[in-house]
Design an enzyme around this catalytic site. Structure first.
Site, PDB file in Angstrom:
ATOM      1  CE  LYS A  44      25.473   2.083 -55.029  1.00  0.00           C
ATOM      2  NZ  LYS A  44      26.537   1.658 -54.068  1.00  0.00           N
ATOM      3  CG  HIS A 105      26.165   9.910 -50.169  1.00  0.00           C
ATOM      4  ND1 HIS A 105      26.885   9.982 -51.340  1.00  0.00           N
ATOM      5  CD2 HIS A 105      26.334   8.630 -49.726  1.00  0.00           C
ATOM      6  CE1 HIS A 105      27.452   8.809 -51.591  1.00  0.00           C
ATOM      7  NE2 HIS A 105      27.143   7.975 -50.619  1.00  0.00           N
ATOM      8  CB  SER A 135      23.983   1.713 -59.097  1.00  0.00           C
ATOM      9  OG  SER A 135      24.989   1.435 -58.163  1.00  0.00           O
TER      10      SER A 135
HETATM   11  S1  PPS Z   1      28.102   4.994 -52.503  1.00  0.00           S
HETATM   12  O1  PPS Z   1      28.022   3.882 -51.575  1.00  0.00           O
HETATM   13  O2  PPS Z   1      26.808   5.631 -52.618  1.00  0.00           O
HETATM   14  O3  PPS Z   1      29.142   5.944 -52.136  1.00  0.00           O
HETATM   15  O4  PPS Z   1      28.407   4.369 -53.930  1.00  0.00           O
HETATM   16  P1  PPS Z   1      29.333   5.003 -55.049  1.00  0.00           P
HETATM   17  O5  PPS Z   1      30.731   4.666 -54.761  1.00  0.00           O
HETATM   18  O6  PPS Z   1      28.975   6.410 -55.287  1.00  0.00           O
HETATM   19  O7  PPS Z   1      28.840   4.211 -56.346  1.00  0.00           O
HETATM   20  C1  PPS Z   1      28.944   2.825 -56.511  1.00  0.00           C
HETATM   21  C2  PPS Z   1      28.891   2.551 -57.995  1.00  0.00           C
HETATM   22  O8  PPS Z   1      30.171   2.930 -58.582  1.00  0.00           O
HETATM   23  C3  PPS Z   1      30.737   1.792 -59.206  1.00  0.00           C
HETATM   24  N1  PPS Z   1      32.199   1.835 -59.128  1.00  0.00           N
HETATM   25  C4  PPS Z   1      32.990   1.972 -60.210  1.00  0.00           C
HETATM   26  N2  PPS Z   1      32.708   2.149 -61.517  1.00  0.00           N
HETATM   27  C5  PPS Z   1      33.752   2.247 -62.365  1.00  0.00           C
HETATM   28  N3  PPS Z   1      35.046   2.172 -61.985  1.00  0.00           N
HETATM   29  C6  PPS Z   1      35.384   1.996 -60.688  1.00  0.00           C
HETATM   30  N4  PPS Z   1      36.659   1.916 -60.323  1.00  0.00           N
HETATM   31  C7  PPS Z   1      34.319   1.898 -59.733  1.00  0.00           C
HETATM   32  N5  PPS Z   1      34.275   1.720 -58.388  1.00  0.00           N
HETATM   33  C8  PPS Z   1      32.977   1.676 -58.039  1.00  0.00           C
HETATM   34  C9  PPS Z   1      30.128   0.627 -58.440  1.00  0.00           C
HETATM   35  O9  PPS Z   1      30.293  -0.570 -59.129  1.00  0.00           O
HETATM   36  C10 PPS Z   1      28.694   1.085 -58.326  1.00  0.00           C
HETATM   37  O10 PPS Z   1      28.015   1.090 -59.590  1.00  0.00           O
HETATM   38  P2  PPS Z   1      27.214  -0.158 -60.225  1.00  0.00           P
HETATM   39  O11 PPS Z   1      26.521   0.404 -61.427  1.00  0.00           O
HETATM   40  O12 PPS Z   1      26.252  -0.644 -59.197  1.00  0.00           O
HETATM   41  O13 PPS Z   1      28.244  -1.179 -60.596  1.00  0.00           O
END
Ligand code: PPS
Length: 292
Positions: A44, A105, A135
């Site tokens: 996340k 991860h 998140s």
């Molecule tokens: S995972 O499944 O653990 O790999 O998740 P990960 O991709 O690391 O994190 C998911 C969160 O990143 C947000 N996200 C983004 N934020 C900003 N811009 C873009 N383009 C973007 N893409 C994914 C996603 O919404 C999750 O955060 P939260 O706070 O829940 O919205």
């Protein structure tokens, strides 16, 4: 022998959900190559966003090429044993032609040793702890294959004690931070990517020894912005895990902002968290901009 004695306890603590540590031996023995690229993070933290940026860079901003397959196929998640997908990330990675880009991860001490041996480039992305917790809490509520989060208060407590899938956030971010000067690791922050995506994309370009025009960089910024990525069926997991994410509860592409913790943590939860945070992060040079 090493695997059995030193790691088993830790693996079980980190990969604590059913089925995840079954193929640990093959994960540990995974053969990295010098021209691989690994995107590493605590869950996340902006992994999928970084993955999309990297894929756009590698494909010179060609949107169509970046929609050739789902995120997990383009950049397999090494230790992930998906419930609905047919092949574990590791096997996808083994089948892939080079140059490969992969995701993990894993905490730094559990990374397959071939990555260090082959001097493989790694991009690590970190995010403010409270935003990660929020998140993670929402995705855990919506995805019943993840360990049950309980209430937010209970989840914050588990998060602080590292009793969540992939373990302690504190150890993860510090562990990778401590490794970054001994290995080609580009350490990025979600908050910087939000504030100045161009600057962070330029860091990635330099790290990958690539040059792209201003026009292409702007195109990448646009196509990897939260709203556009959310509409992209090939990016993220909302369309793949259609049956295992309960969208009436939350989505993978949820909000994509910094500081959402302020809408969730009570004052007393925040104070308790900060006090514990200071102890866990004492003595490190690693700081987060929107920490408190
Ligand atoms: S995972 O499944 O653990 O790999 O998740 P990960 O991709 O690391 O994190 C998911 C969160 O990143 C947000 N996200 C983004 N934020 C900003 N811009 C873009 N383009 C973007 N893409 C994914 C996603 O919404 C999750 O955060 P939260 O706070 O829940 O919205």
């Amino acid at each position: 022998a090493f695997l059995q004695e030193v790691q088993v306890k830790e693996i079980n603590a980190v990969l604590l959900t059913k089925g995840m540590s079954d193929n640990w031996e093959s994960i540990w023995n995974f053969q990295a190559k010098p021209n691989d690229l690994l995107i590493a993070s605590y869950p996340k933290s902006g992994t999928t966003w970084t993955q999309e940026i990297v894929d756009m860079i590698q494909n010179d901003g060609d949107v169509r090429k970046c929609q050739r397959a789902y995120t997990y196929v383009r950049q397999p998640h090494l230790e992930w044993k998906p419930w609905l997908l047919s092949t574990p990330g590791l096997e996808e990675a083994e089948k892939m032609p080079s140059p490969r880009t992969m995701k993990t991860h894993l905490p730094v001490q559990l990374l397959p040793p071939s990555f260090w041996k082959e001097n493989t480039k790694i991009i690590y992305v970190a995010r403010n702890a409270k935003d990660v917790a929020v998140s993670y809490y929402h995705l855990s509520r919506a995805m019943s294959v993840l360990p049950r989060p309980g209430t937010l208060d209970e989840f914050i407590d588990k998060f602080m004690n590292g009793r969540v899938l992939w373990g302690s956030w504190y150890d993860h971010v510090k562990g990778w931070w401590n490794k970054k000067d001994k290995h080609p690791i580009l350490y990025l922050f979600y908050e910087d990517m939000k504030e100045n995506p161009k600057q962070e994309i330029q860091k990635i370009l330099k790290f990958l020894e690539k040059d792209l025009s201003e026009e292409i960089i702007n195109k990448i910024i646009y196509h990897t912005s939260f709203d556009i990525m959310k509409q992209n069926p090939m990016a993220g997991y909302d369309t793949i895990h259609i049956n295992i994410i309960d969208h009436s509860i939350s989505s993978f592409m949820r909000k994509g902002i910094t500081g959402d913790w302020k809408n969730h943590f009570t004052v007393s939860q925040s104070e308790k968290f900060d006090e514990h945070y200071k102890k866990k992060m004492a003595g490190t040079t690693l700081t987060f901009r929107s920490e408190i």
